[in-house]
Design a protein around this motif. Structure first.
Motif, PDB file in Angstrom:
ATOM      1  N   LEU A  36       0.926  -1.011  -0.004  1.00  0.00           N
ATOM      2  CA  LEU A  36      -0.036  -0.088  -0.056  1.00  0.00           C
ATOM      3  C   LEU A  36       1.019   1.352  -0.027  1.00  0.00           C
ATOM      4  O   LEU A  36       2.143   0.901   0.373  1.00  0.00           O
ATOM      5  CB  LEU A  36      -0.927  -0.093   1.289  1.00  0.00           C
ATOM      6  CG  LEU A  36      -1.857  -1.188   1.121  1.00  0.00           C
ATOM      7  CD1 LEU A  36      -1.279  -2.278   1.961  1.00  0.00           C
ATOM      8  CD2 LEU A  36      -3.253  -0.797   1.957  1.00  0.00           C
ATOM      9  N   GLN A  38       1.216   5.681   0.680  1.00  0.00           N
ATOM     10  CA  GLN A  38       0.508   7.074   1.060  1.00  0.00           C
ATOM     11  C   GLN A  38       1.398   8.311   0.603  1.00  0.00           C
ATOM     12  O   GLN A  38       2.533   8.322   0.932  1.00  0.00           O
ATOM     13  CB  GLN A  38       0.456   6.869   2.494  1.00  0.00           C
ATOM     14  CG  GLN A  38      -0.466   8.337   3.254  1.00  0.00           C
ATOM     15  CD  GLN A  38      -0.940   8.005   4.438  1.00  0.00           C
ATOM     16  OE1 GLN A  38      -0.316   7.331   5.200  1.00  0.00           O
ATOM     17  NE2 GLN A  38      -1.926   8.698   4.891  1.00  0.00           N
ATOM     18  N   LYS A  42      -2.547  12.750   1.179  1.00  0.00           N
ATOM     19  CA  LYS A  42      -3.599  11.803   0.650  1.00  0.00           C
ATOM     20  C   LYS A  42      -3.742  10.569   1.599  1.00  0.00           C
ATOM     21  O   LYS A  42      -2.834  10.433   2.528  1.00  0.00           O
ATOM     22  CB  LYS A  42      -3.290  11.294  -0.842  1.00  0.00           C
ATOM     23  CG  LYS A  42      -3.334  12.090  -1.637  1.00  0.00           C
ATOM     24  CD  LYS A  42      -2.906  11.792  -2.936  1.00  0.00           C
ATOM     25  CE  LYS A  42      -3.141  12.671  -4.497  1.00  0.00           C
ATOM     26  NZ  LYS A  42      -2.824  12.287  -5.580  1.00  0.00           N
ATOM     27  N   GLU A  43      -4.815  10.065   1.608  1.00  0.00           N
ATOM     28  CA  GLU A  43      -5.147   8.749   2.389  1.00  0.00           C
ATOM     29  C   GLU A  43      -4.430   7.520   1.729  1.00  0.00           C
ATOM     30  O   GLU A  43      -4.048   7.395   0.415  1.00  0.00           O
ATOM     31  CB  GLU A  43      -6.501   8.340   2.432  1.00  0.00           C
ATOM     32  CG  GLU A  43      -7.583   9.333   3.087  1.00  0.00           C
ATOM     33  CD  GLU A  43      -8.757   8.802   3.215  1.00  0.00           C
ATOM     34  OE1 GLU A  43      -9.724   9.531   3.833  1.00  0.00           O
ATOM     35  OE2 GLU A  43      -9.097   7.825   2.595  1.00  0.00           O
ATOM     36  N   ARG A  44      -3.866   6.641   2.626  1.00  0.00           N
ATOM     37  CA  ARG A  44      -3.340   5.517   2.154  1.00  0.00           C
ATOM     38  C   ARG A  44      -4.083   4.611   1.169  1.00  0.00           C
ATOM     39  O   ARG A  44      -5.316   4.506   1.521  1.00  0.00           O
ATOM     40  CB  ARG A  44      -2.964   4.491   3.411  1.00  0.00           C
ATOM     41  CG  ARG A  44      -2.009   3.462   3.147  1.00  0.00           C
ATOM     42  CD  ARG A  44      -1.180   2.903   4.474  1.00  0.00           C
ATOM     43  NE  ARG A  44      -2.275   2.683   5.313  1.00  0.00           N
ATOM     44  CZ  ARG A  44      -1.668   2.367   6.789  1.00  0.00           C
ATOM     45  NH1 ARG A  44      -0.545   2.729   7.068  1.00  0.00           N
ATOM     46  NH2 ARG A  44      -2.887   2.253   7.685  1.00  0.00           N
ATOM     47  N   GLU A  45      -3.636   3.969   0.186  1.00  0.00           N
ATOM     48  CA  GLU A  45      -4.408   3.433  -0.787  1.00  0.00           C
ATOM     49  C   GLU A  45      -3.467   2.121  -1.083  1.00  0.00           C
ATOM     50  O   GLU A  45      -2.322   1.748  -0.930  1.00  0.00           O
ATOM     51  CB  GLU A  45      -4.393   4.284  -2.032  1.00  0.00           C
ATOM     52  CG  GLU A  45      -3.016   4.526  -2.927  1.00  0.00           C
ATOM     53  CD  GLU A  45      -3.206   5.237  -4.177  1.00  0.00           C
ATOM     54  OE1 GLU A  45      -4.382   5.341  -4.567  1.00  0.00           O
ATOM     55  OE2 GLU A  45      -2.233   5.419  -4.554  1.00  0.00           O
ATOM     56  N   ALA A  60      -3.992  -2.310  -7.755  1.00  0.00           N
ATOM     57  CA  ALA A  60      -4.984  -1.219  -8.206  1.00  0.00           C
ATOM     58  C   ALA A  60      -4.739  -0.526  -9.968  1.00  0.00           C
ATOM     59  O   ALA A  60      -3.704  -0.997 -10.476  1.00  0.00           O
ATOM     60  CB  ALA A  60      -4.383   0.062  -7.318  1.00  0.00           C
TER      61      ALA A  60
END
Length: 118
Positions: A36, A38, A42-45, A60
């Motif tokens: 993941l 970040q 921004k939010e962690r993705e 993703a």
């Protein structure tokens, strides 16, 4: 379970990097492993994940065709090969582990910084 991520750095757009995550403390092959990231502000993705047998791999949409996740259960290590890097890939990358695909990630590495300049 302890996770140690490494391999980040500063690269130019179009370059490649390979991240590694060494796992210790439990039977590595029992865990679903993920990467993941970040980015600042921004939010962690989610980036990618791989099942214990490497039979199920997910990415993703933003990294499909450019990144490849793999694991070596003999070395207790998961990798993220990142090709054709873009400035928008700049982030702190975290490896994580979970014992079931449906669970949230239970264990996290410390993160490794990837910076892609244009």
């Amino acid at each position: 379970v302890q996770l140690q991520a490494s391999g980040g750095g500063l690269v130019q757009a179009g370059d490649s990097l390979r991240l590694s995550c060494a796992v210790s403390g439990r039977t590595f092959s029992n865990y679903v492993m993920g990467w993941l990231r970040q980015a600042p502000g921004k939010e962690r993705e989610f980036v990618a994940r791989i099942s214990w047998s490497s039979g199920i791999i997910r990415y993703a949409d933003s990294v499909k065709g450019r990144f490849a996740i793999s694991r070596d259960n003999a070395k207790n290590t998961v990798y993220l090969q990142m090709n054709s890097l873009k400035p928008e890939d700049t982030a702190v990358y975290y490896c994580a582990a979970k014992s079931r695909p449906t669970l949230d990630y239970e264990y996290w590495g410390q993160g490794t910084q990837v910076t892609v300049s244009s």
